[in-house]
Design a protein around this motif. Structure first.
Motif, PDB file in Angstrom:
ATOM      1  N   SER A 159       0.828  -1.210   0.000  1.00 18.60           N
ATOM      2  CA  SER A 159       0.000   0.000   0.000  1.00 18.60           C
ATOM      3  C   SER A 159       0.859   1.256   0.000  1.00 18.60           C
ATOM      4  O   SER A 159       0.560   2.222  -0.705  1.00 18.60           O
ATOM      5  N   ALA A 160       1.916   1.262   0.790  1.00 12.80           N
ATOM      6  CA  ALA A 160       2.798   2.423   0.838  1.00 12.80           C
ATOM      7  C   ALA A 160       3.385   2.714  -0.535  1.00 12.80           C
ATOM      8  O   ALA A 160       3.433   3.871  -0.985  1.00 12.80           O
ATOM      9  N   VAL A 161       3.816   1.666  -1.218  1.00 14.17           N
ATOM     10  CA  VAL A 161       4.446   1.842  -2.541  1.00 14.17           C
ATOM     11  C   VAL A 161       3.423   2.246  -3.600  1.00 14.17           C
ATOM     12  O   VAL A 161       3.604   3.220  -4.339  1.00 14.17           O
ATOM     13  N   LEU A 162       2.329   1.492  -3.682  1.00 13.53           N
ATOM     14  CA  LEU A 162       1.366   1.690  -4.772  1.00 13.53           C
ATOM     15  C   LEU A 162       0.547   2.973  -4.607  1.00 13.53           C
ATOM     16  O   LEU A 162       0.237   3.644  -5.591  1.00 13.53           O
ATOM     17  N   LYS A 163       0.204   3.333  -3.379  1.00 14.87           N
ATOM     18  CA  LYS A 163      -0.569   4.561  -3.181  1.00 14.87           C
ATOM     19  C   LYS A 163       0.285   5.794  -3.438  1.00 14.87           C
ATOM     20  O   LYS A 163      -0.197   6.795  -3.972  1.00 14.87           O
ATOM     21  N   CYS A 164       1.565   5.711  -3.096  1.00 14.12           N
ATOM     22  CA  CYS A 164       2.476   6.811  -3.414  1.00 14.12           C
ATOM     23  C   CYS A 164       2.645   6.935  -4.925  1.00 14.12           C
ATOM     24  O   CYS A 164       2.592   8.037  -5.488  1.00 14.12           O
ATOM     25  N   ALA A 165       2.803   5.795  -5.602  1.00 12.42           N
ATOM     26  CA  ALA A 165       2.941   5.804  -7.058  1.00 12.42           C
ATOM     27  C   ALA A 165       1.676   6.320  -7.729  1.00 12.42           C
ATOM     28  O   ALA A 165       1.733   7.101  -8.682  1.00 12.42           O
ATOM     29  N   SER A 166       0.521   5.905  -7.227  1.00 11.36           N
ATOM     30  CA  SER A 166      -0.745   6.335  -7.816  1.00 11.36           C
ATOM     31  C   SER A 166      -0.976   7.829  -7.609  1.00 11.36           C
ATOM     32  O   SER A 166      -1.517   8.506  -8.492  1.00 11.36           O
ATOM     33  N   GLY A 167      -0.552   8.340  -6.459  1.00  8.07           N
ATOM     34  CA  GLY A 167      -0.701   9.769  -6.210  1.00  8.07           C
ATOM     35  C   GLY A 167       0.207  10.620  -7.079  1.00  8.07           C
ATOM     36  O   GLY A 167      -0.112  11.768  -7.374  1.00  8.07           O
ATOM     37  N   GLY A 168       1.328  10.047  -7.505  1.00 11.07           N
ATOM     38  CA  GLY A 168       2.303  10.816  -8.268  1.00 11.07           C
ATOM     39  C   GLY A 168       2.202  10.663  -9.770  1.00 11.07           C
ATOM     40  O   GLY A 168       3.040  11.209 -10.490  1.00 11.07           O
ATOM     41  N   THR A 169       1.199   9.931 -10.262  1.00 10.99           N
ATOM     42  CA  THR A 169       1.106   9.701 -11.699  1.00 10.99           C
ATOM     43  C   THR A 169      -0.335   9.817 -12.159  1.00 10.99           C
ATOM     44  O   THR A 169      -1.270   9.758 -11.346  1.00 10.99           O
ATOM     45  N   SER A 170      -0.511   9.981 -13.453  1.00 14.06           N
ATOM     46  CA  SER A 170      -1.842   9.963 -14.055  1.00 14.06           C
ATOM     47  C   SER A 170      -2.024   8.722 -14.910  1.00 14.06           C
ATOM     48  O   SER A 170      -2.932   8.662 -15.740  1.00 14.06           O
ATOM     49  N   SER A 171      -1.176   7.725 -14.679  1.00 13.71           N
ATOM     50  CA  SER A 171      -1.259   6.482 -15.436  1.00 13.71           C
ATOM     51  C   SER A 171      -2.461   5.663 -14.973  1.00 13.71           C
ATOM     52  O   SER A 171      -2.588   5.331 -13.794  1.00 13.71           O
ATOM     53  N   LEU A 172      -3.319   5.311 -15.913  1.00  7.11           N
ATOM     54  CA  LEU A 172      -4.487   4.499 -15.605  1.00  7.11           C
ATOM     55  C   LEU A 172      -4.069   3.107 -15.132  1.00  7.11           C
ATOM     56  O   LEU A 172      -4.717   2.512 -14.270  1.00  7.11           O
TER      57      LEU A 172
END
Length: 259
Positions: A109-122
């Motif tokens: 969760s720490a990795v993926l939520k940070c990545a999701s917050g920093g990108t607009s990749s679907l």
């Protein structure tokens, strides 16, 4: 010497013997960590639910039908992931212990939520939704209940399940409330993702140092391979009450999906 007896002398205690943590105190401490794990998992998920929808709405330029379709596909993928993986994870935890699978959820969760917050990749947003929400059940509800089963007697489990879901209720109430306050003050739909990632990272560190294994080595079983998820049919067919309860829960989730 028993768990509640006095343990040895340490170099810095002036020669005084220190009382060891009793088995009961240890179990109570671990139960509290399991309850906190459950509350945190639910909070992490609900912190980003509404911001995710708003971000998709912006990405699809206000096409609500496309947003609804995308979220439906992702929710179905979450359910399918849980259905396929959950039985095998349970079997793996019987072999390797509960702790690795408890730690899995906050770490990813720490990795993926940070990545999701920093990108607009679907694609990244889809992975965050499917894997994190899938782990909310696999590493959350399932594994937390399993840990409590290790720590409690059968007579205690009814009450413990009630307490577990009370803690989950804290996440259900707290997650959306916190999100609403953040959006109201900042207007930024990405901040809840970073906050969720930070909470997940803190949860991982706390559990890494303080959450002990709840399944004794003497009770572990050999791993026999992938568990066919359709085997549940055999259990339900031979247990009328379980079949009735599961059918009722299935209808409830169909009418009011949790994802």
């Amino acid at each position: 010497m028993s768990a509640g007896a006095v343990v040895g002398v340490s170099a810095g205690d002036g020669g005084k013997k220190q009382p060891a943590e009793t088995d009961l105190a240890r179990k109570e401490r671990l139960k509290t960590l399991v309850f906190m794990h459950m509350a945190s998992n639910v909070t992490l998920s609900l912190l980003v639910n509404n911001p995710r929808t708003q971000r998709l709405n912006e990405m699809f330029k206000g096409d609500k039908a496309q947003v609804a379709s995308t979220l439906s596909w992702w929710a179905s993928s979450v359910g399918l992931t849980e259905f396929i993986v959950n039985p095998t994870v349970g079997a793996l935890s019987d072999t390797y212990g509960r702790r690795p699978f408890m730690l899995m959820s906050p770490l990813l969760s720490a990795v993926l939520k940070c990545a999701s917050g920093g990108t607009s990749s679907l694609t990244v947003m889809a992975l965050e939704k499917i894997l994190c929400d899938g782990l909310r059940t696999i590493s959350g509800t399932t594994m937390a209940t399993t840990c409590l089963t290790d720590l409690c007697t059968p007579d205690e489990m009814g009450d413990m399940r009630g307490v577990l879901f009370q803690w989950a209720g804290l996440g259900i109430v707290g997650g959306p409330f916190i999100t609403g306050q953040i959006i109201r003050m900042s207007g930024n739909q990405r901040i809840p993702f970073f906050l969720s990632a930070a909470i997940a990272a803190l949860q991982f560190v706390v559990e890494l140092f303080y959450l002990e294994e709840t399944l004794p080595a003497s009770l572990r079983k050999p791993y026999t391979g992938f568990v066919n998820p359709f085997e549940f049919h055999r259990l339900f067919s031979s247990t009328p009450l379980l079949r009735q309860c599961s059918t009722t829960l299935g209808i409830q989730n169909l009418l009011e999906p949790k994802n």
